[in-house]
Design an enzyme around this catalytic site. Structure first.
Site, PDB file in Angstrom:
ATOM      1  N   GLY A  10       0.703  -1.139   0.075  1.00 43.39           N
ATOM      2  CA  GLY A  10       0.012  -0.008   0.086  1.00 43.39           C
ATOM      3  C   GLY A  10       0.854   1.225   0.118  1.00 43.39           C
ATOM      4  O   GLY A  10       0.500   2.211   0.500  1.00 43.39           O
ATOM      5  N   THR A  12       1.591   3.374  -2.285  1.00 46.25           N
ATOM      6  CA  THR A  12       1.069   4.397  -3.125  1.00 46.25           C
ATOM      7  C   THR A  12       0.113   5.239  -2.449  1.00 46.25           C
ATOM      8  O   THR A  12      -0.882   6.168  -2.936  1.00 46.25           O
ATOM      9  CB  THR A  12       0.750   4.116  -4.637  1.00 46.25           C
ATOM     10  OG1 THR A  12      -0.543   2.788  -4.573  1.00 46.25           O
ATOM     11  CG2 THR A  12       1.936   3.585  -5.315  1.00 46.25           C
ATOM     12  N   GLY A  13      -0.507   4.781  -1.259  1.00 51.68           N
ATOM     13  CA  GLY A  13      -1.753   5.207  -0.749  1.00 51.68           C
ATOM     14  C   GLY A  13      -1.209   6.394   0.457  1.00 51.68           C
ATOM     15  O   GLY A  13       0.025   6.774   0.551  1.00 51.68           O
ATOM     16  N   LEU A  87       0.139  -2.087   4.835  1.00 56.97           N
ATOM     17  CA  LEU A  87      -0.766  -0.945   4.932  1.00 56.97           C
ATOM     18  C   LEU A  87      -2.017  -1.279   3.746  1.00 56.97           C
ATOM     19  O   LEU A  87      -2.732  -0.286   3.670  1.00 56.97           O
ATOM     20  CB  LEU A  87       0.023   0.172   4.649  1.00 56.97           C
ATOM     21  CG  LEU A  87       0.916   0.609   5.598  1.00 56.97           C
ATOM     22  CD1 LEU A  87       1.672   1.770   5.542  1.00 56.97           C
ATOM     23  CD2 LEU A  87       0.712   0.335   7.218  1.00 56.97           C
ATOM     24  N   THR A 134      -7.756  -1.509  12.710  1.00 55.86           N
ATOM     25  CA  THR A 134      -8.732  -0.289  12.228  1.00 55.86           C
ATOM     26  C   THR A 134      -9.658  -0.373  13.586  1.00 55.86           C
ATOM     27  O   THR A 134     -10.046  -1.167  14.050  1.00 55.86           O
ATOM     28  CB  THR A 134      -9.570  -0.465  10.914  1.00 55.86           C
ATOM     29  OG1 THR A 134     -10.700   0.417  10.972  1.00 55.86           O
ATOM     30  CG2 THR A 134     -10.182  -1.809  11.003  1.00 55.86           C
ATOM     31  N   GLU A 136     -12.872   0.588  12.976  1.00 57.11           N
ATOM     32  CA  GLU A 136     -13.794   0.066  12.669  1.00 57.11           C
ATOM     33  C   GLU A 136     -14.277  -1.357  13.119  1.00 57.11           C
ATOM     34  O   GLU A 136     -15.410  -1.879  13.194  1.00 57.11           O
ATOM     35  CB  GLU A 136     -13.995  -0.373  11.058  1.00 57.11           C
ATOM     36  CG  GLU A 136     -14.075   1.183  10.218  1.00 57.11           C
ATOM     37  CD  GLU A 136     -15.462   1.930  10.465  1.00 57.11           C
ATOM     38  OE1 GLU A 136     -16.345   1.055  10.343  1.00 57.11           O
ATOM     39  OE2 GLU A 136     -15.605   2.838  10.398  1.00 57.11           O
ATOM     40  N   TYR A 158     -15.712  -4.805   5.402  1.00 54.28           N
ATOM     41  CA  TYR A 158     -14.283  -4.475   5.729  1.00 54.28           C
ATOM     42  C   TYR A 158     -13.961  -4.585   7.169  1.00 54.28           C
ATOM     43  O   TYR A 158     -12.685  -5.242   7.415  1.00 54.28           O
ATOM     44  CB  TYR A 158     -14.371  -2.774   5.590  1.00 54.28           C
ATOM     45  CG  TYR A 158     -12.991  -2.227   5.873  1.00 54.28           C
ATOM     46  CD1 TYR A 158     -11.633  -2.466   5.164  1.00 54.28           C
ATOM     47  CD2 TYR A 158     -13.228  -1.398   7.341  1.00 54.28           C
ATOM     48  CE1 TYR A 158     -10.713  -1.775   5.448  1.00 54.28           C
ATOM     49  CE2 TYR A 158     -11.859  -0.742   7.575  1.00 54.28           C
ATOM     50  CZ  TYR A 158     -10.656  -0.908   6.841  1.00 54.28           C
ATOM     51  OH  TYR A 158      -9.627  -0.276   7.333  1.00 54.28           O
TER      52      TYR A 158
END
EC number: 4.2.1.47
Length: 373
Positions: A10, A12-13, A87, A134, A136, A158
């Protein structure tokens, strides 16, 4: 002394790009995994890239995918990382309801693939593993604030996928002795945040409205309460977690909570706009009460610039998230340095600059697409 080698999925995030910068400043050799596509999609890390033919190149990208175990094993075997930061994810909650199987494959089984590759390659004593978990996970919260011992109650595909990733990380730590840990990240933002995430949707939408590129920002649940921090602060904590003698899971949060409505109001004030929220529920709207300065030339008093669209409600809402970062402060000495107001100011300034550029292009007859889902 040999350089430490880090591998980031991840990269490029938002988090991946900030973490890459942070590690390079500390003298690391940084490798990143990016998915192959028809577009490079590397704008967040382009400033870090160097021609691989040059000497002493410390930043390298590898094509890979969390759904491909053989690919991940090959990259790990080649890179031989001291630290792995997982990530990469399908990280959009709303999208997970539309693509639950894909979300599970990437976020849950993708984590297993990385851990199993570390085990299979005999890297269990060499490689430390950080899993981006997370808030969440807490979903229908069982206590306020949420800390490391708070029971999970995930409310989206998710979150359920991330719960598997959380527990498989602990399982490999306990079963195989891998230095593996979870950072339970509460919401963290920046100008590099994806444009469909709520905070960036707000700052970008408000800037576009201020410049006459959009008429109204349509939102979902304005009452949702979140604990928002800056991604720069949070990637530092991710690194700190891998520098300890023993692996441990931590909540990464600010301990301060705001509503989506308050975030909208703060963003508007950065543009010199004072809002008044009227109505309730799906009929709630934000009306312009006053305009000060020159940042919002397209707006006048009485304009309705925010409205509620039920299409943006989640099938199962997460009403409140508030993290307790006291363990991180006590054990690691970590405290967030960037306030929400500073972050909002930075995000609005960045999006306003882009909106002004788009407005100029539109003025000269160019088509400009500024739609936000």
């Amino acid at each position: 002394m040999n350089k430490k080698v880090a591998l980031i999925t991840g990269i490029t995030g938002q988090d991946g790009s900030y973490l890459a910068e942070f590690l390079l400043e500390k003298g690391y050799e940084v490798h990143g995994i990016k998915r192959r596509s028809s577009l490079f999609n590397t704008q967040r890390v382009d400033h870090l890239y160097k021609d691989p033919h040059e000497e002493d190149v410390n930043f390298k990208l590898h094509y890979g995918d969390l759904t491909d175990s053989s690919n991940l094993t090959r990259i790990l075997a080649e890179v031989q990382p001291d630290e792995v930061y997982n990530l990469g994810a399908q990280s959009h909650v709303a999208v997970s309801f539309q693509s639950p199987e894909y979300t599970a494959d990437v976020d849950a089984i993708g984590t297993l693939r990385l851990l199993e590759a570390i085990r299979f390659l005999g890297l269990t004593k060499k490689t430390k593993f950080y899993q981006a978990s997370t808030s969440e996970l807490y979903g229908l919260v069982q206590e306020i604030p949420q800390k490391e011992t708070t029971p999970f109650y995930p409310r989206s595909p998710y979150a359920v996928a991330k719960m598997y990733a959380y527990w498989i990380t602990i399982n490999y730590r306990e079963s195989y002795g891998i230095y593996a840990c979870n950072g339970i990240l509460f919401n963290h933002e920046s100008p590099r945040r994806g444009e469909t995430f709520v905070t960036r949707k707000i700052t970008r939408g408000m800037a576009n409205i201020a410049q006459g590129l959009e008429k109204c920002l349509f939102m979902g649940n304005l009452d949702a309460l979140r604990d928002w921090g800056h991604a720069k602060d949070y990637v530092k904590m991710q690194w700190m977690m891998l520098q300890q003698d023993e692996p441990r899971d931590f909540v990464i949060a600010t301990g301060v909570q705001y509503s989506v409505r308050e975030f909208i109001d703060m963003s508007a004030r950065e543009l010199g706009i004072e809002l008044e929220f009227v109505g309730k529920g799906v009929d709630e709207k934000a009306v312009v009460k006053s305009v000060i300065g020159t940042k919002a030339p397209a707006i006048k008093v009485g304009d309705i610039i925010v409205a509620v669209d039920p299409a943006y409600f989640r099938p199962a809402e997460v009403e409140t998230l508030l993290g307790d970062p006291s363990l991180a402060k006590k054990e690691l000495g970590w405290v967030p340095e960037i306030t929400l107001q500073q972050m909002v100011s930075e995000m609005v300034a960045s999006d306003l600059e882009q909106a002004q550029s788009h407005a100029l292009l539109k003025k000269h007859g160019y088509n400009v697409n500024v739609s936000v889902e």
